[in-house]
Every structure is written in C-alpha cells, then in structure tokens.
Design an enzyme around this catalytic site. Structure first.
Site, mmCIF file in Angstrom:
data_model
loop_
_atom_site.group_PDB
_atom_site.id
_atom_site.type_symbol
_atom_site.label_atom_id
_atom_site.label_comp_id
_atom_site.label_asym_id
_atom_site.label_seq_id
_atom_site.Cartn_x
_atom_site.Cartn_y
_atom_site.Cartn_z
ATOM 1 N N ASP A 335 -1.705 8.807 -2.157
ATOM 2 C CA ASP A 335 -2.816 7.771 -1.463
ATOM 3 C C ASP A 335 -3.196 8.451 -0.274
ATOM 4 O O ASP A 335 -2.410 9.436 0.181
ATOM 5 C CB ASP A 335 -2.026 6.500 -1.348
ATOM 6 C CG ASP A 335 -1.827 5.696 -2.635
ATOM 7 O OD1 ASP A 335 -2.542 5.933 -3.498
ATOM 8 O OD2 ASP A 335 -0.792 4.992 -2.467
ATOM 9 N N ASP A 622 1.097 1.407 -4.059
ATOM 10 C CA ASP A 622 1.760 0.503 -3.017
ATOM 11 C C ASP A 622 1.122 -0.994 -3.750
ATOM 12 O O ASP A 622 1.921 -1.935 -3.667
ATOM 13 C CB ASP A 622 1.327 0.419 -1.706
ATOM 14 C CG ASP A 622 -0.149 0.745 -1.465
ATOM 15 O OD1 ASP A 622 -1.045 0.681 -2.418
ATOM 16 O OD2 ASP A 622 -0.527 0.990 -0.318
ATOM 17 N N ASP A 626 -1.323 -0.553 -9.057
ATOM 18 C CA ASP A 626 -0.756 0.650 -9.176
ATOM 19 C C ASP A 626 0.488 0.930 -10.133
ATOM 20 O O ASP A 626 0.840 2.027 -10.554
ATOM 21 C CB ASP A 626 -0.377 1.384 -7.663
ATOM 22 C CG ASP A 626 -1.505 1.565 -6.727
ATOM 23 O OD1 ASP A 626 -2.495 2.170 -7.441
ATOM 24 O OD2 ASP A 626 -1.218 1.612 -5.457
#
Ligand code: ATP
Length: 907
Positions: A335, A622, A626
């Site tokens: 990310d 997170d 996901d």
C-alpha cells in the site's frame, strides 16, 4: 443460556435483552465480572493440544527412537549372553541417550509452542462494549453473555450476538458458512429456525464489512457456532510447514541411507569373519553415527526463534510457516498511505476560483483567495468527514483530521452544524457526502477524487458565484490537479449543493458545484528509501497498489526510490478491468510497474496473476476489502495500527508499526531462518563423517575401532546439541539481502553443501580423530595387525583421544559454520551467547569425558598422555585456516552464493 439460544432470533430486541438479563446500556461492571467468572473467558479452548505426557511419550516412539530402542535391545541381549563384554552398559547408555534426546526434543517443541502462544497474546483483539453511561474498549476474551457490543466496519465479531440496532450492517460469514458474498443484516425478529440463516444474528468469527450496529452477546467461547466448528476442525492434524516437511523428509532419507550403510558394513564384517555379536555392534554404531535424531525439533525451534526475533522488530507472526515463506518472497505488493508514507497529512495547496495558493504558508495565502468560494471550501473541509469526537479530540482518518484541523485553524469559532445524513466514504465510489441544515435550507458537502466529482458536477464556484462547468474550466481544474499530484500531493476535490429535501446517494450527489481542490502532503516514512534499496539489491520486486491518483503514486514512487527507471508502467483500475488475465500477466513482466486508482477487489486479481507467474507474493493490507488478497497471498501482512481486525485475522503476519522497512527486515529474518537451518546441518553432518571414518578404517585396514557407539552418541546427542541450537539462533548474516531470493523448490542440502561437509570439514575432523587415536596407540607400543581388547587401558586412552579430536574440531567448526563465505572473524565474538554457551559446554563435557573416572567408566575412555593434546590442537587450527583460505578464494572470485555455497537464482 441454552434455553434462550434456539429462540433468540425470534424475539424482539427488548425481549432478547431481557432474556439475557441485560439492558440497552449494557451490563454493569460488577455483573460483567461475575459473569466472566461463571461463564469463563470468551476464548476457544485449545482442543488440539496433546496432553503433555502424550507429547513426551511420542518423543520416545518415533522412527529414530525405535531404531535406537532396537539397538539397545540388541546390546542388552548380547550383554546377557556374554557377561562382561560391556554390551550391557552400552544398552544402558543407549537408553540414556534416548531419554536425553527425547526430553530435549520435547523441551524444544514445548519452547517453540510457548513462543508462538506468547506472540499471539501480544495482539489481543479489542471490542467496544457498552457499560451504563459509557463505552469501554475491552480485550475480546473478557466479553460475557449479556454484554452489549458496538460493532463497526472492519471489526471482527468476537462472540455470537443478536443485533439490537443495525445501520446498513453487512458481514462476511465465509469463516462460518463458507458463503463468500457479504450478508446484509437487520435487527428485526426473524422467523428462521436456522441460526446461520437468521438475519439478525452476528456470529463469532465473522467480520463486519460495512455499516454499524449494536448487538447483545448470547454465547461466548466454545458455546458459539464457531466454537462448535473449532471443536470439529481442531481435531484435524495440523500440517507441517514446507520447511519442516522438507526436513522431515530429509531426515527420513538420511535415516534410510544410514540403515543401508549399516547393512553393507554388516555384510562386510560377516565376510571378514567377525563374530556376529561384535559385527552387530559395529553395525549399530554405523547406523547411529548417521541418524539425524534431533533435526526436526531443532528446525521447529529455529522457526519459532525467528518468529520471536521478528516480534522484537515489530513484526508479529501469526502462522509459523510465514517465517520461512518470507525468506523466499520475490514480490512485495505494498500500500502507499501509512506503509510507504507517514499517514500524517498536511494541507499544502489550494485551488479556488481559478487561483492556486499554497507552496509555503498556506493559511496566510487563503486570505488572498476569492473570499466567498474560499469560505465555502473551508466549510466543506470542516464539515464533510466521518470523524468521531472522542474525549474532545477527533478520531478517524488522518487525512480528514488534517482537513478539519486546517479549516478549524482558520476559523476556530465557526459553528459546527452536524450532519443530518452521511453518505460514507467507499473506496469504489471514491467520495463521501454529508448533508447539513442551514438557515437557508439543506446543504450538501461532497469531497472525493477529482475525477469522480467532475463527473457529477455541473458548475464551479467562481469569485462572482457559480459558473457553468465549461471545458475550459474543467481543463483548468485538471491541470491544477496534475501539478499538485506531480509534487506528490494527494488531491481532493470539494463540491457543494443547496437543495430542498433529503434523499439517497444517487439523488443527492448530482448537479454539484465544485468549490475547489486541496493538495495534501503525506511525507515518505524515514528508512523507506533505504528499505527500497535493500529490496532492489535482494532481487525483490516491489509493486505499489494504491487507490490514489497515478501521478501522486508516481511521485511518491520516485521519492521513495521504489521507481528508478525512466518509464515505469502505470496501470489504473479502469485499465485493469479491461485487461484479460493473460494481458495482466504480460504487463507484470515490466521491471517497474505500479497500480493506481485501484478498486477494492482488484488487489486479489494482481496477487493471483503474480502467483501464476511463479512468484512468491507478500501483500500488505489494512481494510476489510483487503482480506481476500491477504488470504490468497503467500504471506498476507496486515497493519497493526491502521489495520482492521478483519484484515489482521486474514493475515499471516501483522506489522505493529505499519512500516515498510519493518517488512523488509522481516524478510531478512526469514532468509536467516533458512540459512541457519543449513548452518546447523553443515555443523552436525561434519561430525557424522568423522564418526564414520574409524569404522571405515576398521573395515578396510583391520585396525582396532577408533570410536565406540556410546562415544558417537555422546557427540551427536551431547556435545553437538547446544552449539547446533546456537547456529539456529544466528541473526541474519551480513549480505543476506545482497542476493536474489531462494527458489522455494531449492533443496536444503545442495551438492555444494554435501561436498563441503563430507569431503572438507568432515575430512579434517576425521583426520583429527584418527591421528589422536593412532598417536596414542603408537606411543603405547601398538603395532599394525595387533589385536586389542576393549578393556585394555591403551585402547581406552586411544578412543578418548579420537573422541577429543572430533570434539575439538567441532568446537572450531561452529565458528566457521557461521557463514559459508564470510570470515569467522567477521562476527562480533559476543554476538551469539547461545553459541558461546554451547562451545563452553562442549569444552566442559570434553574434559569430563577425558578426565572424570565415573564418566570414563561409562564411555569406555581413559585419560590419555598430556602430549596427545599437542597432536590434537593443530587440527582445529588447520580447520580454521583451510576454511578461511577457501572463503578468501571464494570472495576473490566474487562468489554470489548462499549458505549452501551454490549460486541462487530468481524464479
Ligand atoms: P493508499 O494506497 O495510498 O493507501 P488507498 O488505497 O487507501 O490509498 P483509498 O483510501 O482507497 O486509497 O482512497 C482512494 C481515493 O479516494 C483517494 O485518492 C481520494 O481521492 C479518495 N478518498 C480517500 N479518502 C477519502 C475520504 N475520506 N473522503 C473522500 N474521498 C476520499
């Protein structure tokens, strides 16, 4: 409780609460404490754990133990037929060895398990629980029947509950029902008989995907549906990790090989006319010398110690196999926000009514902007957010906090008109809206990705008032967005709309008037650039997957050193939707690629494509969305701080500090674990050759046997044990990240490693043992061809010298085994205390074997003449010099090999 359970879905919320002796405000503290005592903690009992006694017993009946039992039985039988032959005491010695080895393995397994358990406790799941007049945060194990829970997006449901209030709550029930589509729930009574089908029940182990609600707990711990499933599934044998399985296979293989060699020796002895009893003894010796008894428990402990080291570095391993998988990771999908960047946002630039302000002193610059438009933008920044005020401070998305802080900083006294309706942010819509009541009617504030808002807007707020959104104005906005994004800023557009009545999203979010753009800075985290450089050196490809704009992503990619080439490939969410799996796989060939404006579900596709290409994929995440990608990845990594419980549940590892650099350090540790297994294999196997050599000499040269079976066992299961463990605890070696990842299929034992142990290190040790043996014999007047009784003092002294030669060289071998190429002097001497303790113990045992009369009696040794040490001591030195010489040569040739001494390659 059981009477209420089948019916709770049929009751109204009030009846459900009453049936559980609770109220809308939850349980009072004292009652909750009482119930906790009555019902016990809300945790799954570890059913699968074997009773300790059974575990211990198992250490004495596995394949190698059985082999040793047979050997002991044979020795006892022989001792009984030929009293005084020493066979009886050999039998006892072997039994002693089985016991010591079993206890040691048991201790190792126990320690590994305890280490993992301790890690699990480091990250307790937290839940919000209502108490009269307040809300408290409690660890999930404290939840009791009757507790009222507050659940929101990303929360894992800790116990079986009945919903009391629901606001668009949807749950992922895959863990319980196997159903992968999230289920929408409500608080109404249900006619369903099945607990799984009832729409007002939230089951433990499921996760809240969106919305929020209040629910009363009706079952905890093993009484939940999940507990019932756990009861069933826990009984299934837990599999070994690939490395453990590999080692188990390897030791079985070596075991079979030793049996074969033993058999050959037996036949050889038979043909040479050796009495069957003595022959049997030799055979047992040969087998025992080669059996890798303690290998698997040592590997398991090495993994667990790796996990402990990782925890100290802020990476919490949830599944042990993740430790070794980390070591062979070839791709990291990361990310952006929070992992590569600080997630500490600050407003840097504004674009209002055709004018851009900012760069340096933004607040001051606001004054220079057309005031009406700027005011409306500030109003949006202050009001349009999903933050909650807790104890006087805003809690929630750091970006929204930055926006609110900026707006409040400019006009602190502005009255807050709380939203009467909120259309929450959603990563697929990329926007959110709030509706407010003003003296003139209703006003909508919307913020989101500029592309999204421009699609819904019809006008722009100019200095003089709203102006139709012409192509020219649209271009002006886009150019401003591009400028900010190129500077690495995250750009948000704000819009507003005055309207007459409330409505749903589609109705409200249209005919918007753009009030301006805001550019927020989120600086890259310290150490990220360094971690990127390490990844590049380590041959690990890093792919950024972000919801942000491609230009912002590119800028941050460049700033962090993720992107170094002139033309990285950028794939947007929209493009990805049009790519076939094959096309995606081909795109992923690009040396540098990043994914921007990704939708929630697209990460999974990228992970799948990478896996199809043969990559070993580590993925960070997170959010609730996901979870599928985290599960699919070889190593799913959740964020400890910003991550939701759902993501953590799905992950193999949790980064407590959310930091990319921590992830890279974890990979380094993962590589170390594998390297360490090789190190202690090298160490352990070298002495096996030295132990076998006297038998070869005996069979081929017809000289007395230099080492007895008990003595072999003393090395394998005595002196070798702790130093081997010390090698298993080695920190990552220098240069561990300077080579490409290990192929997952790469064997532990490579030909290079076998040659180095058997023909190089083992040969020196064998020479040490045999030299000691023959020196003592020669000095005592023995001549070739002369027979010697097992009880003769000279023979006992000679075998003691042989044993001493092997142990002495092993003491040096630990140090040279610390690295296949780097000098033994390159390590800090006090860096590995377990290893030093092991060597000290080795020295002590050696003294006892040689000089302590009771030990002498058991081992069949006797103190040898002091000058023998002068013959023995050069050998460890020779081992060191030869190894150092070999390493110098390798380094000169710039050998890029791993611990095996063989070059490694990428998949
Ligand atoms: P990263 O990869 O940087 O962590 P992300 O995947 O978390 O990014 P999202 O949170 O999915 O990104 O956001 C995607 C886009 O949605 C952002 O670039 C922004 O334009 C918009 N956005 C993000 N948060 C909000 C919010 N709270 N309100 C409105 N729009 C938002």
């Amino acid at each position: 409780m059981s009477g209420t359970r089948p019916h709770i879905q049929h009751l109204t919320s009030e009846e459900a609460l009453r049936s559980l002796g609770s109220g809308p405000e939850g349980l009072p503290e004292a009652e909750a404490a009482r119930r906790l005592r009555e019902f016990g903690p809300n945790a799954l009992e570890r059913l699968e754990r074997e009773p300790a006694l059974r575990q211990l017993l198992r250490q004495f009946i596995h394949f190698f133990a059985l082999l040793l039992w047979v050997a002991a039985g044979l020795a006892f039988a022989a001792g009984w037929r030929q009293p005084g032959s020493g066979m009886g005491s050999l039998g006892f010695a072997i039994v002693g060895v089985i016991l010591v080895n079993g206890l040691f393995s048991f201790w190792q397994a126990h320690k590994a398990e305890a280490a993992l358990e301790a890690l699990k406790r480091l990250l307790p799941q937290q839940v919000r629980v209502a108490r009269p007049g307040r809300v408290v945060l409690l660890p999930a194990w404290e939840v009791v029947p009757g507790d009222v829970l507050l659940l929101g997006e990303g929360d894992a449901v800790p116990a079986d509950c009945r919903l009391l209030e629901a606001e668009g709550i949807r749950v992922d029930t895959a863990t319980v029902t196997g159903e992968s589509v999230p289920k929408t729930l409500d608080a109404d009574p249900s006619d369903e008989e099945s607990v799984l089908a009832a729409r007002n029940l939230l089951l433990a182990g499921t996760g809240v995907v969106s919305g929020q609600g209040r629910a009363v707990v009706y079952a905890t711990g093993m009484r939940t549906e999940f507990g019932a499933i756990a009861r069933m599934t826990q009984q299934v044998e837990k599999g070994l990790s690939p490395l453990q399985a590999h080692v188990a296979r390897l030791s079985r293989w070596i075991g079979a090989l030793s049996l074969g060699i033993g058999l050959v020796f037996f036949l050889l002895g038979h043909r040479m006319g050796i009495p069957p009893m003595a022959n049997l003894m030799f055979t047992i010796g040969v087998i025992v010398a080669n059996v890798p008894e303690g290998l698997l428990p040592t590997v398991t402990l090495a993994l667990a110690m790796g996990a402990q080291r990782l925890a100290r570095k802020q990476a919490l391993v949830r599944h042990l196999p993740a430790v070794e998988a980390l070591g062979s990771a070839t791709v990291i999908c990361t990310d952006k926000t929070g992992t590569l960047t600080e997630n500490r946002m600050e407003v840097r630039r504004l674009f209002v009514a055709g004018r851009e302000a900012g760069h340096e002193a933004v607040p001051a610059a606001v004054g220079s902007l057309p005031s009406r438009a700027a005011e409306r933008l500030m109003e949006g920044m202050a009001l349009c957010h999903g933050l909650r005020r807790v104890e006087g401070a805003w809690r929630g998305d750091p970006m929204e906090q930055a926006l609110v802080a900026f707006a409040e900083g400019l006009s602190p006294q502005a009255p807050g008109t709380p939203a009467i309706q909120e259309l929450a942010f959603d990563a697929d819509r990329r926007r959110m809206s709030t509706l407010h009541r003003t003296p003139d009617g209703l006003r909508l504030h919307t913020k989101g990705a500029p592309e999204t808002l421009l699609e819904l807007a019809t006008a722009v707020l100019a200095a003089e008032g709203p102006a139709p959104l012409t192509d020219a104005l649209r271009r002006q906005l886009q150019e401003s967005q591009a400028r900010m994004a190129d500077a690495g800023l995250r750009v948000l557009a704000f819009a507003t709309r005055d309207l007459a009545e409330e409505g749903d999203a589609g109705d409200l979010e249209r005919e918007l008037v753009i009030t301006g753009l805001v550019g927020l800075e989120d600086p890259p985290r310290a150490e990220v650039a360094e971690a990127m450089a390490i990844c590049h050196r380590a041959g690990i490809k890093v792919i950024m997957i972000t919801g942000d704009h491609p230009r912002t992503a590119l800028a941050i990619g460049r700033e962090t050193g993720l992107l170094r080439g002139p033309s990285p490939v950028v794939v947007t969410g929209e493009e990805l939707r049009r790519l076939s799996d094959t096309q995606l796989q081909l795109r992923l060939e690009a040396p540098e690629i990043l994914f921007a404006r990704m939708g929630a579900e697209q990460k999974l596709r990228i992970v799948q494509a990478l896996k199809r290409k043969g990559h070993l994929v580590a993925v960070t995440g997170d959010g609730v969305n996901d979870a599928p990608a985290l599960r699919e990845a070889d190593i799913g990594i959740a964020m400890g701080r910003s991550g939701t419980e759902v993501a953590k549940e799905a992950a193999d590892m949790v980064l407590l500090d959310d930091h990319f650099a921590t992830l890279v350090r974890a990979i380094e540790e993962g590589r170390a674990v594998f390297d360490n297994v090789r190190k202690f294999l090298t160490y352990h196997m070298s002495s096996n050759v030295a132990e076998l050599a006297p038998y070869l000499a005996w069979a081929l040269l017809r000289v007395p046997l230099g080492l007895t079976v008990i003595q072999i066992l003393m090395v394998d299961l005595g002196t070798d044990m702790v130093p081997a463990l010390g090698l298993g605890a080695e920190p990552p070696e220098p240069g561990a990240m300077d080579r490409p990842p290990r192929r997952p299929s790469e064997p532990i034992l490579t030909s290079g490693l076998v040659i180095r142990t058997y023909l190089w290190l083992g040969a020196v040790e064998a020479a040490a043992g045999l030299s000691g043996f023959f020196f003592v014999l020669g000095r005592g007047g023995w001549r070739l061809g002369q027979a010697l009784g097992g009880e003769a003092v000279l023979y006992r002294q000679a075998t003691a010298a042989c044993l001493a030669g092997i142990i002495l060289t092993q003491m040096m071998n630990v140090f040279v085994c610390r690295h296949p190429r780097a000098s033994a002097f390159a390590f800090p001497w006090l860096g590995n205390r377990l290893l030093l303790a092991g060597v000290a113990l080795e020295a002590l045992l050696l003294m006892a074997f040689t000089y302590l009369p009771p030990v002498n009696r058991i081992l069949g040794t006797a103190a040898f003449p002091a000058e023998t040490w002068l013959v023995l001591l050069p050998f460890p030195l020779a081992l060191l010099l030869l190894e150092e010489g070999r390493k110098v040569l390798l380094r000169r040739r710039g050998w890029q090999g791993g611990v095996s001494g063989t070059a490694r390659s990428r998949p």
